[in-house]
Design a protein around this motif. Structure first.
Motif, PDB file in Angstrom:
ATOM      1  N   GLU A  39       0.860  -1.185   0.000  1.00 62.99           N
ATOM      2  CA  GLU A  39       0.000   0.000   0.000  1.00 62.99           C
ATOM      3  C   GLU A  39       0.894   1.232   0.000  1.00 62.99           C
ATOM      4  N   GLY A  41       0.446   4.488  -0.561  1.00 64.18           N
ATOM      5  CA  GLY A  41       0.002   5.663   0.190  1.00 64.18           C
ATOM      6  C   GLY A  41       0.158   5.477   1.682  1.00 64.18           C
ATOM      7  N   LYS A  42      -0.237   4.329   2.175  1.00 59.43           N
ATOM      8  CA  LYS A  42      -0.149   4.033   3.605  1.00 59.43           C
ATOM      9  C   LYS A  42       1.313   4.044   4.074  1.00 59.43           C
ATOM     10  N   ALA A  43       2.178   3.381   3.329  1.00 57.59           N
ATOM     11  CA  ALA A  43       3.603   3.329   3.692  1.00 57.59           C
ATOM     12  C   ALA A  43       4.209   4.727   3.678  1.00 57.59           C
ATOM     13  N   ILE A  45       2.669   7.707   4.010  1.00 60.17           N
ATOM     14  CA  ILE A  45       2.114   8.554   5.071  1.00 60.17           C
ATOM     15  C   ILE A  45       2.696   8.177   6.426  1.00 60.17           C
ATOM     16  N   VAL A  46       2.798   6.882   6.707  1.00 61.57           N
ATOM     17  CA  VAL A  46       3.364   6.442   7.992  1.00 61.57           C
ATOM     18  C   VAL A  46       4.823   6.879   8.100  1.00 61.57           C
ATOM     19  N   THR A 101       1.166  -6.687   7.177  1.00 60.95           N
ATOM     20  CA  THR A 101       1.548  -5.331   7.531  1.00 60.95           C
ATOM     21  C   THR A 101       2.833  -4.884   6.839  1.00 60.95           C
ATOM     22  N   SER A 103       3.418  -3.055   4.503  1.00 55.56           N
ATOM     23  CA  SER A 103       3.452  -1.639   4.155  1.00 55.56           C
ATOM     24  C   SER A 103       3.960  -0.794   5.314  1.00 55.56           C
ATOM     25  N   ILE A 104       3.719  -1.252   6.526  1.00 53.23           N
ATOM     26  CA  ILE A 104       4.165  -0.508   7.703  1.00 53.23           C
ATOM     27  C   ILE A 104       5.509  -1.064   8.180  1.00 53.23           C
ATOM     28  N   TYR A 145       6.749   7.696  -2.685  1.00 55.91           N
ATOM     29  CA  TYR A 145       5.417   7.292  -3.151  1.00 55.91           C
ATOM     30  C   TYR A 145       5.466   6.890  -4.628  1.00 55.91           C
TER      31      TYR A 145
END
Length: 188
Positions: A39, A41-43, A45-46, A101, A103-104, A145
């Motif tokens: 993901e 966007g998620k990665a 943003i975090v 998880t 992406s994080i 991104y």
């Protein structure tokens, strides 16, 4: 608030070299294959939240738990060292059965916003204006991104051999960064 474009350019280049998103492409592709998807966007943003938060509270947070910046930098250099060894030797140190998880962890943290990046942000804080550091972080997040979003295209463009060469070459560069970070904080 005064923005200094020379400072922003310097900060952006320093963070770009430390984050090394291009050198991480092979790792990102491996993670995507194991997890099924990343993901972007998620990665992004975090990672951005972690970097900006660390800019403001990082040093006091380390002091609160009794860790000095040099110790944190040495720990970061070891993490970078092991990631580099994975890249160069093809060994696997980071093992996780759950890749939901990805992406994080391990992508946003520690690959993008890891100890090396955080230590660099603390170092930049002593030399540059905060608003310029934030802009440098945001520019790097934009690049991250775009790279994350286009891993399929990059994988096809580079091919298996290109990815293997890129992984080894950037692994050696990352290894050199880890050793430099270790030496500068241990005085060796």
């Amino acid at each position: 608030m005064f923005f200094n474009f020379k400072e922003i350019a310097s900060i952006t280049m320093i963070l770009f070299a430390i984050i090394d998103i291009l050198g991480s492409i092979p790792i990102i592709i491996d993670l995507r294959q194991k997890a099924g998807k990343i993901e972007s966007g998620k990665a992004s943003i975090v990672a951005m939240i972690l970097m900006i938060a660390f800019l403001f509270v990082g040093e006091s947070m380390l002091k609160l738990i009794g860790i000095d910046v040099a110790s944190f930098a040495i720990a970061g250099s070891l993490v970078i060292f092991f990631i580099a060894m994975e890249m160069v030797l093809g060994m696997t140190f980071f093992k996780d059965d759950s890749f939901e998880t990805a992406s994080i962890v391990p992508l946003a943290f520690p690959l993008i916003a890891g100890a090396g990046t955080m230590t660099t942000i603390l170092s930049l804080k002593s030399e540059y204006q905060t608003q310029n550091i934030i802009v440098g972080i945001l520019i790097n997040i934009g690049i991250i991104y775009l790279v994350l979003k286009n891993t399929y295209r990059l994988e096809k463009l580079l091919g298996r051999t290109g990815l293997a060469v890129l992984r080894k070459a950037f692994g050696v560069i990352l290894l050199a960064i880890a050793i430099k970070l270790f030496r500068s904080n241990t005085g060796l």
